[in-house]
Each structure stands twice: as structure tokens, then as C-alpha cells.
Write a protein that holds these residues in place. Structure first.
Motif, PDB file in Angstrom:
ATOM      1  N   SER A  75     -13.157 -19.907   5.555  1.00 37.62           N
ATOM      2  CA  SER A  75     -13.644 -18.531   5.669  1.00 37.62           C
ATOM      3  C   SER A  75     -14.902 -18.447   6.521  1.00 37.62           C
ATOM      4  N   CYS A  76     -15.842 -19.373   6.319  1.00 38.02           N
ATOM      5  CA  CYS A  76     -17.077 -19.351   7.115  1.00 38.02           C
ATOM      6  C   CYS A  76     -16.791 -19.662   8.575  1.00 38.02           C
ATOM      7  N   ALA A 117      -6.341 -20.178   5.129  1.00 32.82           N
ATOM      8  CA  ALA A 117      -7.024 -19.819   3.887  1.00 32.82           C
ATOM      9  C   ALA A 117      -6.096 -19.058   2.946  1.00 32.82           C
ATOM     10  N   LEU A 161      -7.664 -17.992   9.149  1.00 33.41           N
ATOM     11  CA  LEU A 161      -7.379 -16.989   8.112  1.00 33.41           C
ATOM     12  C   LEU A 161      -6.029 -17.236   7.450  1.00 33.41           C
TER      13      LEU A 161
END
Length: 360
Positions: free
Chosen positions: A131-132, A79, A76
């Protein structure tokens, strides 16, 4: 005569039921024997979240210490850093909103900027992959079916990210001589096929090799790691040999990225250090944590290198390739995405059928 007092209820008495309904208490973590074999990792003995958590408990487990907390937060944060850095570059160095021009050829309107579209597609694929992967690590304890679905989705995003890397590297990180060579002509079609094969193999090994075959599953997934390495190294091997490294920071960044990628591959394939002390690295420091931290850092370094390559190649890109050819090349980005998505959906149907068969 007894005195009667009127005391207002305490704030905690009023708010506690509301807080309990919105923020339920999370169940404690459990050992590997308390979760299905599908959710177990080799040499990780504790720190698992129980299967069947509600969705909000899965999300709130971001604030809980378990054996995937560090993995999720590294993804996270990477990202977020990727998003902030890309946004800053797009408006400060990219000349406005990357991918589009605010003024068309006649001075007005909104038109597509083909020179920056590959960089935008790369950014989208990188954000989707991070994210995935984070979503799979957070939400997979909802159910075994959801575990399969989320990791199949992650396999799709990883394959699309591989092609996004190939697209950006083949256009920005090499010169026109390599692009027009035979290797340059077949590089993107070959990468698209290999990306789909890596997605199919990841889904297949996830479905057929359970937790007790964790080592075998990691070895089988060496193929997609090898594909990713070829994607990274292919376009600029020639550039590393003919250009001086002192010409700019891009080559050094690419070299650093390759080193990070190779290190992450080692920790992906070998459960070090937890194999030497099972149970001691459950919550921090196991190979899964190190792998995702290194891959996240590798993505950030790769994006930074592509920024330098983009500024290097952008002025001559349309003149050498042609605007129509460049747009068609960008459209090819969606071909492996569709193929990988269809493969993942087929694997999900097979996983659901096998789970229903086991429950009978």
C-alpha cells in the motif's frame, strides 16, 4: 407573433460544471525535461505527470496512462489478492479470526492466540508495504517535499515488511532444532538491526543521490535487497537440505519465491530493457514495472508458503517455545517499526530544510 417555448436545460448543461468540479480533467503527461531531476528515472523520457498536481488529480491519475500506471496497479491488485486470500484462509483453515480465540481457557470470552499472531503481523507488514509503495507511486508528484515523505514512508514499510518476514519464517518455516540453535537465537535481533540499517540507507540515498545518479542509487540500495534475501533464505536453508521436497508444497513454493526475488533484484539493479532503447519502454515494459510485478508475485507466493508452514508448525509451537516467550517475540515486531519511523522523520526534516534552502 413569435412563439415562446420553455425548454428545460439539457442534462449535460446542468451536470457538466458539477462533474468538472468533482472529476477535473487531468493534464497531459510531459517529458523528463519538464519535471525536476528528483522525479526522473534513467532512460525513461516521457509519460511523467507534471509536478504540483492537486490531490484529487493525483488519485484520478490511476485512470490515466503514464509511466507509473502499471506499477501502481500491480501493487494494488497484489494487495487485494493478498487480502482476499488471507481472509479466506483465516476463516476456512485458521479456525476463526487469526490472532484471537473466540473462546478462552474457561470456554468463554476473547483471548489472544499466540500461535497465529506472527502470521497476522506478517500479513499486516505485507499489506502496508504494498500500500505504501502504491501510494508513493501515485501521490509523489504532488510536490518535491511530498515525494521525499512518501518514499521515506515506503522505506519504513519495506523495512517493517523485512522484519515481518523474518518473524514468520523463523517461527513457521523451520523446526525446533534451528530455533534453539545459536543462529536461531540471534536471527531476529540481527534482522531487526539490518532492517533499520536498510531503511536508513534507503532514506539517505534518496536524499543525497538525485536522479542523475540513478545507477549509483540503485547500487547503494543493493544492501537492503541483500538484507531481504538473507531474511528469506536464512531460516529454511537447513530445511531445504534435510527435508524431501515431495513432503508438501511449501518447499517448492519457497524455492519459487526465491527465484522470483532474485529476478526482481536483477531488474531493480539494472535498467533493462530501457537502457537499450531509451523512450521505447516509457509506458510499459521497463525495469521498474517488471520489478514491482515480480515482487508482488513473490509476496503472494511467500504468503501461500507460510500458510502451509503455519499449519505444519502450529500444533507444537506453544509447547516448544512457551506462550509468554511467543508473545514477547511478537511484541518485538514494533521495535524496528518505531526506530525506522524516527529515522524517516529525521530524514524528512533534513529534506525539508534542503528544499527551503534551494528555494531561497
Amino acid at each position: 407573433m413569435p412563439q415562446v417555448t420553455f425548454a428545460l436545460p439539457s442534462l449535460s448543461y446542468v451536470c457538466r460544471p458539477l462533474l468538472d468540479s468533482v472529476l477535473p480533467s487531468l493534464p497531459p503527461t510531459v517529458s523528463d525535461l519538464d519535471v525536476p531531476p528528483l522525479l526522473r528515472e534513467h532512460f525513461i523520457l516521457s509519460g511523467y505527470r507534471p509536478l504540483g498536481l492537486p490531490w484529487r488529480c493525483c488519485v484520478l491519475s490511476l485512470l490515466q496512462i503514464h509511466n507509473q500506471t502499471l506499477t501502481t496497479w500491480s501493487l494494488l491488485l497484489a494487495a487485494l489478492a493478498l487480502l482476499l486470500r488471507f481472509t479466506g484462509f483465516a476463516f476456512l483453515r485458521g479456525g476463526g479470526l487469526l490472532g484471537f480465540r473466540l473462546e478462552g481457557p474457561e470456554g468463554q470470552g476473547l483471548s489472544v492466540d499466540p500461535t497465529s499472531l506472527p502470521l497476522v503481523l506478517y500479513f499486516i507488514s505485507a499489506i502496508a508495504d504494498l500500500s505504501c509503495s502504491a501510494a508513493a507511486n501515485v501521490l509523489h508528484c504532488r510536490s518535491e517535499e511530498m515525494h521525499y515523505f512518501l518514499f521515506f514512508l515506503h522505506s519504513v514499510s519495506a523495512a517493517v515488511y523485512q522484519y515481518g518476514c523474518a518473524l514468520a519464517l523463523s517461527l513457521y518455516s523451520v523446526d525446533a532444532i534451528w530455533t534453539q540453535s545459536m543462529l536461531g537465537q540471534v536471527y531476529l535481533p540481527l534482522t531487526a538491526i539490518l532492517s533499520w540499517l536498510s531503511c536508513a540507507l534507503c532514506c539517505y540515498t534518496k536524499l543525497t543521490l538525485r536522479s542523475k545518479f540513478a545507477i549509483h542509487r540503485r547500487i547503494c540500495r543493493l544492501f537492503p535487497m541483500g538484507v531481504a534475501f538473507l531474511v528469506i533464505m536464512g531460516p529454511f536453508v537447513r530445511r531445504l537440505t534435510i527435508y524431501r521436497w515431495s513432503n508438501g508444497p511449501a518447499l517448492m513454493l519457497h524455492f519459487f519465491q526465491v527465484v522470483l526475488f532474485l529476478l526482481s533484484t536483477f531488474f531493480f539493479c539494472f535498467p533493462v530493457p530501457e537502457c537499450f532503447a531509451p523512450g521505447h519502454y516509457d509506458l510499459a515494459g521497463n525495469s521498474h514495472h517488471v520489478y514491482h510485478a515480480l515482487r508482488s508475485l513473490c509476496t503472494l507466493v511467500q504468503q501461500e508458503a507460510l500458510f502451509h508452514d503455519f499449519l505444519w508448525r502450529r500444533p507444537a509451537l506453544v509447547r516448544q517455545m512457551g506462550e509468554q516467550h511467543l508473545l514477547l517475540t511478537c511484541i518485538s515486531f514494533f521495535c524496528p517499526m518505531v526506530c525506522c519511523s524516527m529515522t524517516a522523520l529525521a530524514m524528512r526534516s533534513r529534506a525539508r530544510a534542503e528544499l527551503e534552502k534551494e528555494q531561497r
